[in-house]
Structure formats: structure tokens, C-alpha cells
Enzyme design. Structure first.
Site: not given
Length: 234
Positions: A68-70, A66, A116, A33, A61-64, A179, A208-209
Site C-alpha cells: 500500500g505505501n508504495t 505493490d 482480457t 491510453k 495504464d500502469m496496472k500498479l 475489436r 489499439g491495433r
């Protein structure tokens, strides 16, 4: 063969450190990721290199969020990077736009339900509707799946509830906030162990960590994989 149920989050400052970590992990990890924090540090270039030169699967992982068109245009542009997963916020209009942008491609659009790291006090501070966090996550997941999402991002604690939804059949559940036993929670508030997350219906876990901050990241990743393999055997 590496187990792609484990997705390692490369939440390090830049692409050079991300590539160095991937090289340390070697063949033990097949899925990575790359998040917003590395976007200005060469994240897309790293995604491309890991995919094209090292044969890894990539979750961007951008979590977009905006209009709809963008969102549609952004997703269409990102399809040129041959990504596997991409996150957007789970609002139905965002999901529909993202699916349109990914039309004709293999890119899976995953909808974020509730982060989370958030609990009910955080939702109150953001003026979000009242109710139990789990109930809201399940409701958002159902609406996102109805809008066409290929899957959802949700806490391990909601995985079983989402898997029970009729809308979830054939869809993916990806759980951050995982975890290994004994690992520090960090800023995560809704967590579970790798085995319990998969047992409760998750298809992939994101760690991750506990891996990239370990003294021996490969051994830390292998410990998670061993837990998953033990679960499979039993």
C-alpha cells in the site's frame, strides 16, 4: 467535437511514434491510453505533451500492484502529470492506497479485474481460485468498487454484469478487448464490437491495433466513431 468514449491505445515503441500517430489522428481522437510498454520510451513525456500542448485526455495504464505505501507514493507522484485515468490492480488494499495517493486530485483510479487476454486455463496456471471467469470478474469488480475505485477495467463481455451491480452506480466501466467488425483478435480472447460494449454499459472503449496498425489510422478511428454515433442515434 470528438467523442471521448473512444480511447485510442498508443501501444507503439516510443514517444516520437506515439506523437506522430496522434498527429495523424488529429482532432478525430481526444483521449489516448499510454501503457507500460512505452514507459521507458518517453511515455510520461508523451502524456504531458498530449495533455498540455494538444488538449487531449490521458489514460495512463500502469496496472500498479505493490504494498500500500508504495502504491500510494507512486500515485501521488503521478498526479503531477495531470492525468485523467490511472489503472491499478483491483485488490482492495491497492485500490485504497491509490485513492489515498490521488486524494484532492481529479485523477480517476480504475481497477483491473482480470486481463482480457486471459481465460480459465490461464487463471488455473496462475493458481487463481476456481470458478467461471465472468463470475470472478464481477466479484473482483464489486470488491474494488467497495474499496473506492472510480471505475473498473473489464472485458466487454462482463460490462453488463458489472453495470448491474449496485456498487457500479456513478462509476466508470472501461473496456479493452474491443475489436471493430472484421478486425483481427490478436492476443485478445474476450472481445466485443464497439457498439455492443457501449450498449452493455461501458463508458469508454479502448482500441489499439485496429487503429494504429491500419493503413489509414484516421479512417479506422472514424469508422469506430461512426459506429458509436449510429448507436447514439438509434
Amino acid at each position: 467535437m470528438s467523442d471521448d468514449r473512444l480511447i485510442v491505445a498508443l501501444d507503439v515503441p516510443n514517444a516520437l511514434q506515439g506523437l506522430a500517430m496522434a498527429e495523424r489522428l488529429g482532432d478525430s481522437v481526444s483521449f489516448y491510453k499510454i501503457g507500460l510498454g512505452m514507459l521507458t520510451g518517453g511515455g510520461l513525456a508523451l502524456a504531458n505533451e498530449l495533455k498540455q500542448d494538444h488538449g487531449k485526455r490521458i489514460f495512463l495504464d500502469m496496472k500498479l500492484f505493490d504494498i500500500g505505501n508504495t502504491v500510494e507514493n507512486a500515485v501521488r507522484g503521478l498526479t503531477h502529470f495531470d492525468l485523467d485515468f490511472l489503472t491499478v490492480h483491483g485488490d482492495p488494499h491497492v485500490v485504497r492506497a491509490a485513492k489515498e495517493g490521488a486524494s484532492g486530485k481529479d485523477l480517476k483510479i480504475l481497477a483491473v479485474t482480470i486481463l482480457t487476454s486471459l481465460n480459465r486455463d490461464d487463471l488455473d496456471a496462475s493458481l487463481l481460485k476456481s470458478g467461471d471467469v465472468q463470475d470472478l470478474v464481477v466479484e473482483r469488480a464489486a470488491k474494488a468498487l467497495e474499496a473506492g475505485a472510480d471505475g473498473v477495467i473489464a472485458s466487454p463481455q462482463e460490462a453488463a454484469l458489472i453495470r448491474a451491480l449496485p456498487q457500479s452506480e456513478g462509476r466508470l466501466i472501461v473496456t479493452p478487448g474491443v475489436r471493430p467488425t472484421g478486425a483481427a483478435l490478436g492476443d485478445q480472447k474476450r472481445v466485443a464490437t464497439p457498439a455492443s460494449a457501449i450498449s452493455d454499459g461501458a463508458d469508454h472503449i479502448v482500441v489499439g491495433r485496429p487503429i494504429y496498425q491500419a493503413d489509414d489510422p484516421k479512417a479506422a478511428a472514424q469508422a469506430v466513431l461512426n459506429e458509436l454515433n449510429s448507436l447514439t442515434r438509434h
